[in-house]
Design an enzyme around this catalytic site. Structure first.
Site, PDB file in Angstrom:
ATOM      1  N   ASP A   1      18.179  10.658 -19.097  1.00 20.33           N
ATOM      2  CA  ASP A   1      17.301   9.699 -18.434  1.00 20.33           C
ATOM      3  C   ASP A   1      17.852   8.301 -18.588  1.00 20.33           C
ATOM      4  O   ASP A   1      18.278   7.908 -19.683  1.00 20.33           O
ATOM      5  CB  ASP A   1      15.906   9.725 -19.088  1.00 20.33           C
TER       6      ASP A   1
ATOM      7  N   LYS B   1      19.284  10.601 -14.618  1.00 19.07           N
ATOM      8  CA  LYS B   1      18.034  10.712 -13.847  1.00 19.07           C
ATOM      9  C   LYS B   1      17.381   9.336 -13.779  1.00 19.07           C
ATOM     10  O   LYS B   1      17.270   8.651 -14.788  1.00 19.07           O
ATOM     11  CB  LYS B   1      17.098  11.727 -14.512  1.00 19.07           C
TER      12      LYS B   1
ATOM     13  N   GLU C   1       7.416  15.837 -10.669  1.00 16.29           N
ATOM     14  CA  GLU C   1       6.478  15.966 -11.787  1.00 16.29           C
ATOM     15  C   GLU C   1       5.054  15.792 -11.254  1.00 16.29           C
ATOM     16  O   GLU C   1       4.747  14.813 -10.548  1.00 16.29           O
ATOM     17  CB  GLU C   1       6.777  14.893 -12.855  1.00 16.29           C
TER      18      GLU C   1
ATOM     19  N   ASP D   1      13.565  10.646 -21.698  1.00 16.44           N
ATOM     20  CA  ASP D   1      12.994   9.519 -22.430  1.00 16.44           C
ATOM     21  C   ASP D   1      11.611   9.884 -22.973  1.00 16.44           C
ATOM     22  O   ASP D   1      10.964   9.070 -23.648  1.00 16.44           O
ATOM     23  CB  ASP D   1      12.977   8.223 -21.611  1.00 16.44           C
ATOM     24  N   SER D   2      11.184  11.132 -22.756  1.00 18.87           N
ATOM     25  CA  SER D   2      10.010  11.659 -23.452  1.00 18.87           C
ATOM     26  C   SER D   2      10.245  11.615 -24.963  1.00 18.87           C
ATOM     27  O   SER D   2       9.309  11.771 -25.749  1.00 18.87           O
ATOM     28  CB  SER D   2       9.728  13.104 -23.019  1.00 18.87           C
TER      29      SER D   2
ATOM     30  N   GLU E   1      13.912   7.225 -12.046  1.00 20.69           N
ATOM     31  CA  GLU E   1      12.564   7.453 -11.507  1.00 20.69           C
ATOM     32  C   GLU E   1      12.321   6.556 -10.299  1.00 20.69           C
ATOM     33  O   GLU E   1      12.698   5.383 -10.300  1.00 20.69           O
ATOM     34  CB  GLU E   1      11.516   7.154 -12.587  1.00 20.69           C
TER      35      GLU E   1
HETATM   36  O1  KIV Z   1      11.581  12.545 -20.156  1.00 17.22           O
HETATM   37  C1  KIV Z   1      11.319  13.703 -19.838  1.00 17.22           C
HETATM   38  O2  KIV Z   1      11.176  14.609 -20.657  1.00 17.22           O
HETATM   39  C2  KIV Z   1      11.170  13.993 -18.420  1.00 17.22           C
HETATM   40  C3  KIV Z   1      10.504  15.276 -18.074  1.00 17.22           C
HETATM   41  C4  KIV Z   1       9.036  15.138 -18.225  1.00 17.22           C
HETATM   42  C5  KIV Z   1      10.881  15.737 -16.730  1.00 17.22           C
HETATM   43  O3  KIV Z   1      11.516  13.208 -17.598  1.00 17.22           O
END
Ligand code: KIV
Length: 269
Positions: A80, A109, A178, A41-42, A111
């Site tokens: 994510d 993933k 992280e 989600d970056s 969090e």
């Molecule tokens: O969203 C993302 O790119 C991430 C990485 C920073 C691990 O979760």
């Protein structure tokens, strides 16, 4: 596919992971030997130009997961779960996780530690492989008061270990750290039975992940920072500078991760 990767990691081979948001890069990264493509989600920052990940939606994640799956059919894809798609109730979390799997992800993933353990267990029990993201969790950037290293005190490191162990008990296949002190991430890696992935978490993890734009030296800032005010994170390395081509930069990253020569101490806390 995921099991083959976990077996390799269990045998001591380092996992090289990179973020990826589209089919063209998915193809290039897969050919360069990247083990896992993280549809992170970056993308909120590096694709959509936002200041953080908080406004990324399920629709965004489905769209980008589909694109990545189109480009790389034989590489593990981790997607994510965006903010708001899993924290409130586990039934909604499962529906959304299954939607990402249907879009092409092999693992999702989420969090968080303690309060997300039951959600992780529910996803796993219903057939969805999960990676737990601990340490600095970008979706909680406001609650954490900014981009801060987590697990610096003895007490917080112990809580992180307990969270990681609880997540493994719940059935997660991987744990991602992280911005965690290298010694803490290495210690936890030795005390849980699943591979760990680090970003700003030292060389003692079972693998590494980096944001693709960081690897390519694309530091154009974020919505709240002009390029000249943006400081690349300590754990980022521009592999393109030395490599001469994008393909070679990614190959070099994969080789460095596999050889244990990236990250160095200067990338870690
Ligand atoms: O969203 C993302 O790119 C991430 C990485 C920073 C691990 O979760």
């Amino acid at each position: 596919m995921l099991n083959t990767l976990l077996t390799k990691a269990g045998a001591g081979e380092k996992i090289a992971m990179l973020t990826c948001y589209d089919a063209t890069f998915a193809k290039l990264l897969a050919l360069a030997g990247v083990d896992v493509l993280l549809v992170g989600d970056s993308l909120g920052m590096v694709v959509q130009g936002a200041a953080n990940t908080l406004d990324v939606t399920m629709q965004d994640m489905i769209y980008h997961t589909r694109l990545v799956a189109k480009g790389a059919s034989a590489t593990v894809i981790m997607s994510d779960m965006p903010a708001g798609s899993y924290e409130h109730d586990k039934t909604t979390a499962l529906t959304n996780a299954q939607t990402l799997i249907a879009a092409g992800a092999h693992i999702v993933k989420i969090e968080g530690g303690g309060d997300m353990v039951e959600t992780a267990r529910y996803l796993v029990e219903n057939g969805v492989p999960v990676c737990a993201h601990l340490g600095f969790t970008p979706q909680s950037v406001e609650k954490l008061g900014g981009y801060k290293i987590q697990g610096k005190t003895e007490e917080s490191a112990q809580i992180m270990l307990a969270d990681a162990q609880a997540m493994v008990q719940a059935g997660v296949d991987m744990v991602l750290f992280e911005m965690v002190p290298a010694a803490v991430a290495a210690h936890i890696t030795q005390h849980i039975g699943v591979p760990t992935i680090g970003i700003g978490a030292g060389a003692g993890c079972s693998g590494q992940v980096m944001v693709l734009q960081d690897l390519l030296g694309i530091y154009t800032g974020t919505a709240d920072k002009a390029p000249q005010d943006y400081k690349a994170p300590r754990f980022a390395q521009n592999f393109l500078q030395q490599a001469g081509s994008v393909q070679q930069a990614v190959v070099d990253y994969v080789q460095a991760v596999k050889a244990g020569s990236f990250p160095e101490d200067r990338h870690s806390y």
